[in-house]
Design a protein around this motif. Structure first.
Motif, PDB file in Angstrom:
ATOM      1  N   ASP A  16     -58.544 -42.293  21.535  1.00  0.00           N
ATOM      2  CA  ASP A  16     -57.036 -41.923  21.550  1.00  0.00           C
ATOM      3  C   ASP A  16     -56.253 -42.965  20.964  1.00  0.00           C
ATOM      4  N   VAL A  17     -56.589 -44.091  21.502  1.00  0.00           N
ATOM      5  CA  VAL A  17     -56.055 -45.377  20.723  1.00  0.00           C
ATOM      6  C   VAL A  17     -56.777 -46.445  20.252  1.00  0.00           C
ATOM      7  N   VAL A  18     -56.771 -47.046  19.035  1.00  0.00           N
ATOM      8  CA  VAL A  18     -57.460 -48.149  18.437  1.00  0.00           C
ATOM      9  C   VAL A  18     -56.640 -49.175  18.206  1.00  0.00           C
ATOM     10  N   MET A  19     -57.142 -50.391  18.724  1.00  0.00           N
ATOM     11  CA  MET A  19     -56.471 -51.827  17.917  1.00  0.00           C
ATOM     12  C   MET A  19     -57.546 -52.338  17.147  1.00  0.00           C
ATOM     13  N   VAL A  20     -57.106 -52.413  15.622  1.00  0.00           N
ATOM     14  CA  VAL A  20     -57.601 -53.375  14.804  1.00  0.00           C
ATOM     15  C   VAL A  20     -57.091 -54.743  14.756  1.00  0.00           C
ATOM     16  N   GLY A  21     -58.075 -55.597  14.960  1.00  0.00           N
ATOM     17  CA  GLY A  21     -57.782 -56.956  14.701  1.00  0.00           C
ATOM     18  C   GLY A  21     -56.771 -57.284  13.534  1.00  0.00           C
ATOM     19  N   GLU A  22     -57.153 -56.787  12.498  1.00  0.00           N
ATOM     20  CA  GLU A  22     -56.191 -57.109  11.145  1.00  0.00           C
ATOM     21  C   GLU A  22     -56.601 -56.307  10.113  1.00  0.00           C
ATOM     22  N   ILE A  23     -55.593 -55.787   9.369  1.00  0.00           N
ATOM     23  CA  ILE A  23     -55.747 -55.162   8.253  1.00  0.00           C
ATOM     24  C   ILE A  23     -56.120 -56.199   6.834  1.00  0.00           C
ATOM     25  N   ARG A  24     -57.027 -56.110   6.263  1.00  0.00           N
ATOM     26  CA  ARG A  24     -57.603 -57.283   5.493  1.00  0.00           C
ATOM     27  C   ARG A  24     -57.582 -56.876   3.989  1.00  0.00           C
ATOM     28  N   ASP A  25     -58.076 -55.544   3.867  1.00  0.00           N
ATOM     29  CA  ASP A  25     -58.374 -55.074   2.492  1.00  0.00           C
ATOM     30  C   ASP A  25     -58.133 -53.655   2.489  1.00  0.00           C
ATOM     31  N   LYS A  26     -58.191 -53.018   1.360  1.00  0.00           N
ATOM     32  CA  LYS A  26     -57.987 -51.629   1.026  1.00  0.00           C
ATOM     33  C   LYS A  26     -58.858 -50.741   2.260  1.00  0.00           C
ATOM     34  N   VAL A  27     -60.150 -50.941   2.182  1.00  0.00           N
ATOM     35  CA  VAL A  27     -61.047 -50.393   3.001  1.00  0.00           C
ATOM     36  C   VAL A  27     -60.479 -50.022   4.529  1.00  0.00           C
ATOM     37  N   THR A  28     -60.246 -51.242   5.036  1.00  0.00           N
ATOM     38  CA  THR A  28     -59.601 -51.417   6.290  1.00  0.00           C
ATOM     39  C   THR A  28     -58.299 -50.632   6.398  1.00  0.00           C
ATOM     40  N   ALA A  29     -57.448 -50.849   5.404  1.00  0.00           N
ATOM     41  CA  ALA A  29     -56.275 -50.087   5.397  1.00  0.00           C
ATOM     42  C   ALA A  29     -56.197 -48.709   5.221  1.00  0.00           C
ATOM     43  N   ASP A  30     -57.307 -48.075   4.449  1.00  0.00           N
ATOM     44  CA  ASP A  30     -57.533 -46.835   4.319  1.00  0.00           C
ATOM     45  C   ASP A  30     -57.971 -46.044   5.455  1.00  0.00           C
ATOM     46  N   ILE A  31     -58.867 -46.720   6.498  1.00  0.00           N
ATOM     47  CA  ILE A  31     -59.299 -46.398   7.805  1.00  0.00           C
ATOM     48  C   ILE A  31     -58.392 -46.202   8.818  1.00  0.00           C
ATOM     49  N   ALA A  32     -57.322 -47.058   8.759  1.00  0.00           N
ATOM     50  CA  ALA A  32     -56.229 -47.107   9.512  1.00  0.00           C
ATOM     51  C   ALA A  32     -55.218 -46.161   9.552  1.00  0.00           C
ATOM     52  N   VAL A  33     -55.010 -45.714   8.035  1.00  0.00           N
ATOM     53  CA  VAL A  33     -54.029 -44.718   7.771  1.00  0.00           C
ATOM     54  C   VAL A  33     -54.949 -43.320   8.096  1.00  0.00           C
ATOM     55  N   LYS A  34     -56.228 -43.231   8.088  1.00  0.00           N
ATOM     56  CA  LYS A  34     -57.069 -42.043   8.363  1.00  0.00           C
ATOM     57  C   LYS A  34     -56.865 -41.748   9.751  1.00  0.00           C
ATOM     58  N   LEU A  35     -57.106 -43.045  10.914  1.00  0.00           N
ATOM     59  CA  LEU A  35     -56.933 -42.760  11.966  1.00  0.00           C
ATOM     60  C   LEU A  35     -55.634 -42.358  12.623  1.00  0.00           C
ATOM     61  N   ALA A  36     -54.535 -42.846  11.875  1.00  0.00           N
ATOM     62  CA  ALA A  36     -53.172 -42.471  12.193  1.00  0.00           C
ATOM     63  C   ALA A  36     -53.038 -40.920  11.965  1.00  0.00           C
ATOM     64  N   ASN A  37     -53.556 -40.681  10.672  1.00  0.00           N
ATOM     65  CA  ASN A  37     -53.381 -39.117  10.265  1.00  0.00           C
ATOM     66  C   ASN A  37     -54.135 -38.074  10.751  1.00  0.00           C
ATOM     67  N   THR A  38     -54.981 -38.594  11.768  1.00  0.00           N
ATOM     68  CA  THR A  38     -55.823 -37.621  12.337  1.00  0.00           C
ATOM     69  C   THR A  38     -55.556 -37.618  13.712  1.00  0.00           C
ATOM     70  N   GLY A  39     -54.406 -38.119  14.190  1.00  0.00           N
ATOM     71  CA  GLY A  39     -54.067 -38.131  15.776  1.00  0.00           C
ATOM     72  C   GLY A  39     -54.420 -39.141  16.469  1.00  0.00           C
ATOM     73  N   HIS A  40     -54.576 -40.361  16.048  1.00  0.00           N
ATOM     74  CA  HIS A  40     -54.832 -41.542  16.669  1.00  0.00           C
ATOM     75  C   HIS A  40     -53.841 -42.734  16.748  1.00  0.00           C
ATOM     76  N   LEU A  41     -53.337 -43.247  17.780  1.00  0.00           N
ATOM     77  CA  LEU A  41     -52.443 -44.272  17.705  1.00  0.00           C
ATOM     78  C   LEU A  41     -53.306 -45.554  17.399  1.00  0.00           C
ATOM     79  N   THR A  42     -52.514 -46.491  16.474  1.00  0.00           N
ATOM     80  CA  THR A  42     -53.552 -47.477  15.898  1.00  0.00           C
ATOM     81  C   THR A  42     -52.634 -48.625  15.780  1.00  0.00           C
ATOM     82  N   LEU A  43     -52.943 -49.718  16.387  1.00  0.00           N
ATOM     83  CA  LEU A  43     -52.396 -50.885  16.593  1.00  0.00           C
ATOM     84  C   LEU A  43     -53.115 -51.966  15.832  1.00  0.00           C
TER      85      LEU A  43
END
Length: 337
Positions: free
Chosen positions: A156-183
């Motif tokens: 339901d909620v995911v905390m990612v230590g740091e967005i470091r590159d495009k791969v990490t950023a893409d997955i964070a955006v995917k998490l957000a757009n599929t109904g997950h709160l991402t910190l």
């Protein structure tokens, strides 16, 4: 001696950087130590030297109460609204040592409940969070591998230590757009520049506009000692007024400067945060979508300021007006913004 007692560090390796940890029970409480070792060059070429930095991690000092972070009222309200959303990204930016992890942990504690599946992905895991499943990034598991696996655990909620590159950023955006709160965190100087950073990583403007809830940029400043602080002297009025303080405010005796006593260090004791909270109002989202080849940070800032956003320096001046910190401390901390 230090290397002998550190897990993850080889005492016989002296020509490359190493990171490890150790722990010890002190006064009945488990204290953990993060240890970093770097090889150094010196004039004595027949000997090898190393620099060792030890970071003390004491869970008792973690701020778990969201309202004790010390945010100004509007910033706290907007962050509260952002983390109470069922989806979207909450980004905390700032340099190393600015309190980003503390803010994220307090935000997690604010919303955690038994019904929520909370997963964190960190490098390293600094504080153990009761009720969360925490992943440690290392040689055997990279950030992108961990984040891809996270999706299979229905969080339901995911905390990612740091967005470091495009791969990490893409997955964070995917998490957000599929109904997950991402910190998560990002290294930028201020809130609007975080949008530009993500855009330059390759994230499309429409994805940025509708996946992010809020960007919080923060700094830590030293807090004036309540026992010895004194009203600002008249010879400092001119520089204070150039920052936006009025003569009436200065003459009121509520603007202070450090002195120093036996109960503090150089007139300061403790730290407080300066915060710039960029909440994504509809006008902000619309401006980002209109961006073609470049994000207009100034325009985004102006829209946010109309909604009451304070810059980090303006937040610092509010702290000065409240008698919490000094003008010199705010100037020093915000000189690069």
């Amino acid at each position: 001696m230090v290397k002998d007692r550190t897990l993850g560090v080889d005492r016989f390796i002296q020509d490359r950087a190493q990171d490890g940890y150790t722990q010890k029970v002190v006064d009945g409480h488990l204290i953990r130590f993060r240890i970093s070792v770097l090889p150094m060059v010196s004039k004595k070429f027949d000997r090898r030297f190393e620099s060792i930095v030890i970071r003390v991690i004491d869970d008792r000092k973690v701020i778990e109460d969201f309202h004790k972070l010390g945010f100004l009222e509007q910033a706290e309200t907007e962050l509260q609204k952002a983390i109470n959303s069922y989806r979207g990204i909450v980004i905390v930016t700032g340099p190393t040592g600015s309190g980003k992890s503390t803010t994220l942990y307090a935000a997690l504690k604010q919303i955690m409940e038994p019904s929520l599946n909370v997963l964190t992905c960190e490098d390293p895991v600094e504080y153990v969070i009761d009720g969360a499943r925490q992943l440690k990034i290392g040689h055997n598991m990279s950030f992108d591998e961990a984040m891809r696996s996270i999706l299979r655990h229905d969080p339901d909620v995911v905390m990612v230590g740091e967005i470091r590159d495009k791969v990490t950023a893409d997955i964070a955006v995917k998490l957000a757009n599929t109904g997950h709160l991402t910190l998560t965190t990002l290294h930028t100087n201020n809130a609007p520049s975080a949008i530009t950073r993500l855009y330059k990583m390759g994230i499309e403007p429409f994805l940025l506009a509708y996946s992010i809830n809020i960007i919080v940029a923060q700094r830590l400043v030293r807090k004036l000692c309540d026992h010895c602080k004194q009203p600002l002297t008249e010879d400092m009025y001119e520089s204070a007024m150039s920052l936006g303080l009025s003569r009436e405010e200065l003459e009121s005796g509520n603007i202070y400067m450090p002195v120093g006593c036996s109960k503090c260090t150089d007139g300061y004791k403790g730290r407080i945060c300066l915060v710039e909270a960029l909440y994504f109002y509809p006008e902000i989202r619309a401006e980002i979508i209109r961006s073609a080849s470049e994000i207009d940070e100034d325009k985004i800032r102006k829209i946010a300021e109309k909604h009451g956003m304070l810059s980090i320096r303006e937040s610092g001046l509010e702290r000065v007006r409240a008698g919490s910190t000094s003008i010199t401390e705010v100037l020093h901390t915000t000189s690069d913004i």
